[in-house]
Design an enzyme around this catalytic site. Structure first.
Site, PDB file in Angstrom:
ATOM      1  N   GLY A  14       0.786  -1.230   0.000  1.00  0.00           N
ATOM      2  CA  GLY A  14       0.000   0.000   0.000  1.00  0.00           C
ATOM      3  C   GLY A  14       0.816   1.277   0.000  1.00  0.00           C
ATOM      4  O   GLY A  14       0.362   2.292   0.529  1.00  0.00           O
ATOM      5  N   ASN A  16       1.482   3.235  -2.570  1.00  0.00           N
ATOM      6  CA  ASN A  16       0.755   4.244  -3.337  1.00  0.00           C
ATOM      7  C   ASN A  16      -0.467   4.743  -2.573  1.00  0.00           C
ATOM      8  O   ASN A  16      -0.820   5.919  -2.641  1.00  0.00           O
ATOM      9  CB  ASN A  16       0.358   3.705  -4.705  1.00  0.00           C
ATOM     10  CG  ASN A  16       1.466   3.854  -5.727  1.00  0.00           C
ATOM     11  OD1 ASN A  16       1.964   4.942  -5.965  1.00  0.00           O
ATOM     12  ND2 ASN A  16       1.866   2.742  -6.338  1.00  0.00           N
ATOM     13  N   ILE A  94      -6.921  -9.584 -12.089  1.00  0.00           N
ATOM     14  CA  ILE A  94      -7.444  -9.203 -13.394  1.00  0.00           C
ATOM     15  C   ILE A  94      -8.954  -9.100 -13.263  1.00  0.00           C
ATOM     16  O   ILE A  94      -9.623 -10.044 -12.835  1.00  0.00           O
ATOM     17  CB  ILE A  94      -7.053 -10.227 -14.476  1.00  0.00           C
ATOM     18  CG1 ILE A  94      -5.538 -10.226 -14.665  1.00  0.00           C
ATOM     19  CG2 ILE A  94      -7.756  -9.901 -15.799  1.00  0.00           C
ATOM     20  CD1 ILE A  94      -5.039 -11.290 -15.635  1.00  0.00           C
ATOM     21  N   LEU A  95      -9.502  -7.950 -13.603  1.00  0.00           N
ATOM     22  CA  LEU A  95     -10.921  -7.677 -13.368  1.00  0.00           C
ATOM     23  C   LEU A  95     -11.759  -8.062 -14.574  1.00  0.00           C
ATOM     24  O   LEU A  95     -11.328  -7.958 -15.725  1.00  0.00           O
ATOM     25  CB  LEU A  95     -11.100  -6.187 -13.066  1.00  0.00           C
ATOM     26  CG  LEU A  95     -10.377  -5.710 -11.801  1.00  0.00           C
ATOM     27  CD1 LEU A  95     -10.286  -4.195 -11.772  1.00  0.00           C
ATOM     28  CD2 LEU A  95     -11.081  -6.240 -10.556  1.00  0.00           C
ATOM     29  N   HIS A 111       0.665   1.739 -13.564  1.00  0.00           N
ATOM     30  CA  HIS A 111       1.424   0.613 -14.110  1.00  0.00           C
ATOM     31  C   HIS A 111       2.895   1.008 -14.195  1.00  0.00           C
ATOM     32  O   HIS A 111       3.214   2.126 -14.632  1.00  0.00           O
ATOM     33  CB  HIS A 111       0.901   0.244 -15.498  1.00  0.00           C
ATOM     34  CG  HIS A 111       1.558  -0.968 -16.072  1.00  0.00           C
ATOM     35  ND1 HIS A 111       1.306  -2.242 -15.595  1.00  0.00           N
ATOM     36  CD2 HIS A 111       2.481  -1.101 -17.068  1.00  0.00           C
ATOM     37  CE1 HIS A 111       2.037  -3.112 -16.281  1.00  0.00           C
ATOM     38  NE2 HIS A 111       2.756  -2.447 -17.169  1.00  0.00           N
ATOM     39  N   THR A 143      -9.781   0.096 -18.736  1.00  0.00           N
ATOM     40  CA  THR A 143     -10.767  -0.433 -19.669  1.00  0.00           C
ATOM     41  C   THR A 143     -10.644  -1.953 -19.691  1.00  0.00           C
ATOM     42  O   THR A 143      -9.852  -2.526 -18.929  1.00  0.00           O
ATOM     43  CB  THR A 143     -10.557   0.136 -21.083  1.00  0.00           C
ATOM     44  OG1 THR A 143      -9.258  -0.271 -21.564  1.00  0.00           O
ATOM     45  CG2 THR A 143     -10.642   1.661 -21.086  1.00  0.00           C
ATOM     46  N   GLU A 145      -9.256  -3.802 -21.802  1.00  0.00           N
ATOM     47  CA  GLU A 145      -7.945  -4.258 -22.265  1.00  0.00           C
ATOM     48  C   GLU A 145      -6.937  -4.129 -21.135  1.00  0.00           C
ATOM     49  O   GLU A 145      -6.759  -3.051 -20.570  1.00  0.00           O
ATOM     50  CB  GLU A 145      -7.487  -3.426 -23.466  1.00  0.00           C
ATOM     51  CG  GLU A 145      -6.124  -3.845 -23.994  1.00  0.00           C
ATOM     52  CD  GLU A 145      -5.606  -2.922 -25.080  1.00  0.00           C
ATOM     53  OE1 GLU A 145      -4.449  -3.118 -25.496  1.00  0.00           O
ATOM     54  OE2 GLU A 145      -6.340  -2.010 -25.500  1.00  0.00           O
TER      55      GLU A 145
END
Length: 216
Positions: A14, A16, A94-95, A111, A143, A145
């Site tokens: 954590g 960030n 991964i959502l 990222h 998004t 992707e």
């Protein structure tokens, strides 16, 4: 303008999250973190949140039959806090497309590369192996992707002759802690908007690679 409500998703230390907490405390972000949610009970970010008086939740993805079931439950929990912005801060999941679409235009990720270079994992080593002259980090809207959403801001660093993956990671982390709070501040101030044609900043289209942040 009323302060924005933020929900932060984490899986680990954590750092960030802490940078955003500190920026809110300093008055740099016109928002507040309504909750921090982790899929790991041992994530140190939960301690950071508790120390700041922020509500925390643990949702162990292993307790759900599949990815969709977990994301549905996660979405329900997030929506209970009525967030204006959802921030992925080292959330190692991964959502699903349905989840991402539900938060379209109000879901951020950071990222550790200069997207679109080096999507996915092991970005620092891959930058070295590719012989990249510079490396860095990127804040982007999420998004469907993976690591492919419209870019908000990038922070570059030169790749030095003596760099290895660890030294690059350390230097990139310093920049992450600067540009993530900055992007959150812009969003909470109503300066950022994701449209069908790209990201607007103060009503003006951003270039495809977003802002280029420097310390200068």
């Amino acid at each position: 303008m009323s302060e924005k409500r933020i929900v932060v998703l984490i899986s680990g230390s954590g750092s960030n999250l802490q940078a955003i907490i500190d920026s809110i405390a300093a008055g740099s972000i016109a928002g507040r973190i309504a909750a921090v949610i982790s899929n790991r009970a041992d994530a140190y970010g939960l301690t950071r949140a508790s120390n700041a008086g922020i509500d925390t939740q643990v949702m162990d993805h292993k307790q759900y039959p599949d990815r969709a079931a977990f994301d549905n439950a996660l979405q329900e929990t997030i929506d209970g806090y009525q967030p204006d912005l959802v921030v992925l801060a080292g959330f190692m999941r991964i959502l699903t497309p349905d989840f991402v679409r539900h938060y379209a235009g109000r879901l951020f990720n950071i990222h550790p590369s200069l997207l679109p270079l080096h999507k996915g994992l092991h970005t620092h080593q891959r930058a070295l192996e590719a012989g990249d002259p510079e490396h860095g980090c990127t804040v982007h809207f999420v998004t469907e992707e993976l690591d492919g959403g419209p870019l908000v801001v990038q922070a570059p660093i030169p790749v030095l002759p003596g760099d290895d993956a660890e030294s690059l990671q350390q230097r990139v982390h310093i920049l992450e802690h600067k540009i993530y709070p900055l992007a959150v501040a812009w969003f909470c101030a109503g300066r950022l908007e994701l449209t069908a044609t790209g990201v607007l900043f103060d009503g003006t289209p951003l270039p495809a690679n977003g802002f280029r942040y420097t310390d200068e």
